[in-house]
Design a protein around this motif. Sequence first.
Motif, PDB file in Angstrom:
ATOM      1  N   ILE A   2     -34.962 -33.961   8.867  1.00  8.53           N
ATOM      2  CA  ILE A   2     -35.168 -35.386   8.592  1.00  8.53           C
ATOM      3  C   ILE A   2     -36.243 -35.565   7.538  1.00  8.53           C
ATOM      4  O   ILE A   2     -36.106 -36.382   6.630  1.00  8.53           O
ATOM      5  CB  ILE A   2     -35.495 -36.149   9.891  1.00  8.53           C
ATOM      6  CG1 ILE A   2     -34.228 -36.259  10.743  1.00  8.53           C
ATOM      7  CG2 ILE A   2     -36.062 -37.531   9.584  1.00  8.53           C
ATOM      8  CD1 ILE A   2     -34.428 -36.920  12.087  1.00  8.53           C
ATOM      9  N   THR A   3     -37.314 -34.784   7.629  1.00  7.62           N
ATOM     10  CA  THR A   3     -38.393 -34.866   6.641  1.00  7.62           C
ATOM     11  C   THR A   3     -37.871 -34.546   5.249  1.00  7.62           C
ATOM     12  O   THR A   3     -38.197 -35.234   4.283  1.00  7.62           O
ATOM     13  CB  THR A   3     -39.530 -33.896   7.011  1.00  7.62           C
ATOM     14  OG1 THR A   3     -39.989 -34.210   8.319  1.00  7.62           O
ATOM     15  CG2 THR A   3     -40.674 -33.995   6.027  1.00  7.62           C
ATOM     16  N   THR A  10     -31.901 -39.860  -2.738  1.00 10.11           N
ATOM     17  CA  THR A  10     -30.435 -39.750  -2.668  1.00 10.11           C
ATOM     18  C   THR A  10     -29.953 -39.304  -1.294  1.00 10.11           C
ATOM     19  O   THR A  10     -28.773 -39.433  -0.986  1.00 10.11           O
ATOM     20  CB  THR A  10     -29.907 -38.761  -3.728  1.00 10.11           C
ATOM     21  OG1 THR A  10     -30.529 -37.487  -3.507  1.00 10.11           O
ATOM     22  CG2 THR A  10     -30.196 -39.265  -5.133  1.00 10.11           C
ATOM     23  N   THR A  11     -30.845 -38.770  -0.461  1.00  9.34           N
ATOM     24  CA  THR A  11     -30.417 -38.293   0.852  1.00  9.34           C
ATOM     25  C   THR A  11     -30.980 -39.129   2.007  1.00  9.34           C
ATOM     26  O   THR A  11     -30.887 -38.714   3.165  1.00  9.34           O
ATOM     27  CB  THR A  11     -30.813 -36.808   1.047  1.00  9.34           C
ATOM     28  OG1 THR A  11     -32.228 -36.674   0.881  1.00  9.34           O
ATOM     29  CG2 THR A  11     -30.078 -35.916   0.074  1.00  9.34           C
ATOM     30  N   HIS A  12     -31.544 -40.307   1.723  1.00  8.28           N
ATOM     31  CA  HIS A  12     -32.055 -41.173   2.795  1.00  8.28           C
ATOM     32  C   HIS A  12     -31.013 -41.472   3.867  1.00  8.28           C
ATOM     33  O   HIS A  12     -31.322 -41.411   5.057  1.00  8.28           O
ATOM     34  CB  HIS A  12     -32.585 -42.490   2.222  1.00  8.28           C
ATOM     35  CG  HIS A  12     -33.902 -42.349   1.575  1.00  8.28           C
ATOM     36  ND1 HIS A  12     -34.472 -43.360   0.853  1.00  8.28           N
ATOM     37  CD2 HIS A  12     -34.798 -41.331   1.527  1.00  8.28           C
ATOM     38  CE1 HIS A  12     -35.631 -42.966   0.383  1.00  8.28           C
ATOM     39  NE2 HIS A  12     -35.844 -41.743   0.774  1.00  8.28           N
ATOM     40  N   PRO A  13     -29.772 -41.777   3.488  1.00  5.74           N
ATOM     41  CA  PRO A  13     -28.770 -42.035   4.532  1.00  5.74           C
ATOM     42  C   PRO A  13     -28.580 -40.846   5.468  1.00  5.74           C
ATOM     43  O   PRO A  13     -28.345 -41.013   6.661  1.00  5.74           O
ATOM     44  CB  PRO A  13     -27.486 -42.337   3.753  1.00  5.74           C
ATOM     45  CG  PRO A  13     -27.967 -42.835   2.425  1.00  5.74           C
ATOM     46  CD  PRO A  13     -29.221 -42.037   2.149  1.00  5.74           C
ATOM     47  N   SER A  14     -28.706 -39.644   4.950  1.00  6.07           N
ATOM     48  CA  SER A  14     -28.555 -38.456   5.794  1.00  6.07           C
ATOM     49  C   SER A  14     -29.665 -38.376   6.834  1.00  6.07           C
ATOM     50  O   SER A  14     -29.438 -37.928   7.965  1.00  6.07           O
ATOM     51  CB  SER A  14     -28.565 -37.195   4.931  1.00  6.07           C
ATOM     52  OG  SER A  14     -27.483 -37.223   4.032  1.00  6.07           O
ATOM     53  N   ALA A  15     -30.864 -38.802   6.478  1.00  4.87           N
ATOM     54  CA  ALA A  15     -31.975 -38.812   7.439  1.00  4.87           C
ATOM     55  C   ALA A  15     -31.662 -39.760   8.593  1.00  4.87           C
ATOM     56  O   ALA A  15     -31.872 -39.419   9.763  1.00  4.87           O
ATOM     57  CB  ALA A  15     -33.275 -39.223   6.745  1.00  4.87           C
TER      58      ALA A  15
END
Length: 126
Positions: A2-3, A10-15
């Motif tokens: 998550i970090t 670009t990967t905020h949704p994945s977090a």
Amino acid sequence: MITAYASHPTTHPSALELFCHMLRFPTTPRPNHFIFPHVLKSCYESLVKTALVDSYSRVLGGLRCARKVFDELSERNVVSFTTMVSGYARVGDVDNALRLFNEMEERDVPCWNALIVGCTQNGLFN
């Protein structure tokens, strides 16, 4: 994970997806207090930041932090302005509440109410 996801725009949704997965499935590790700041970091929606402005403005001495978050908002809307005006009015800083109110391009009923209540609570009945 998550970090790492939260540290790249670009990967905020994945977090967020991974965090939701941790909540949904009991066989995965449970999130702890170290995870929450990273999850919040990945939420760049104005709704979340406006909620932070409101939260900071409600704690003693938190108005400076509330204003910092407000100033960092990429998109300010009538709700975020109203939240900040209300915060200033709540602590008796009617001058800044009025200044910010005058900067608003759009005003709605809750915004007017926040200003009117702030003025009357601070003895400015006229």
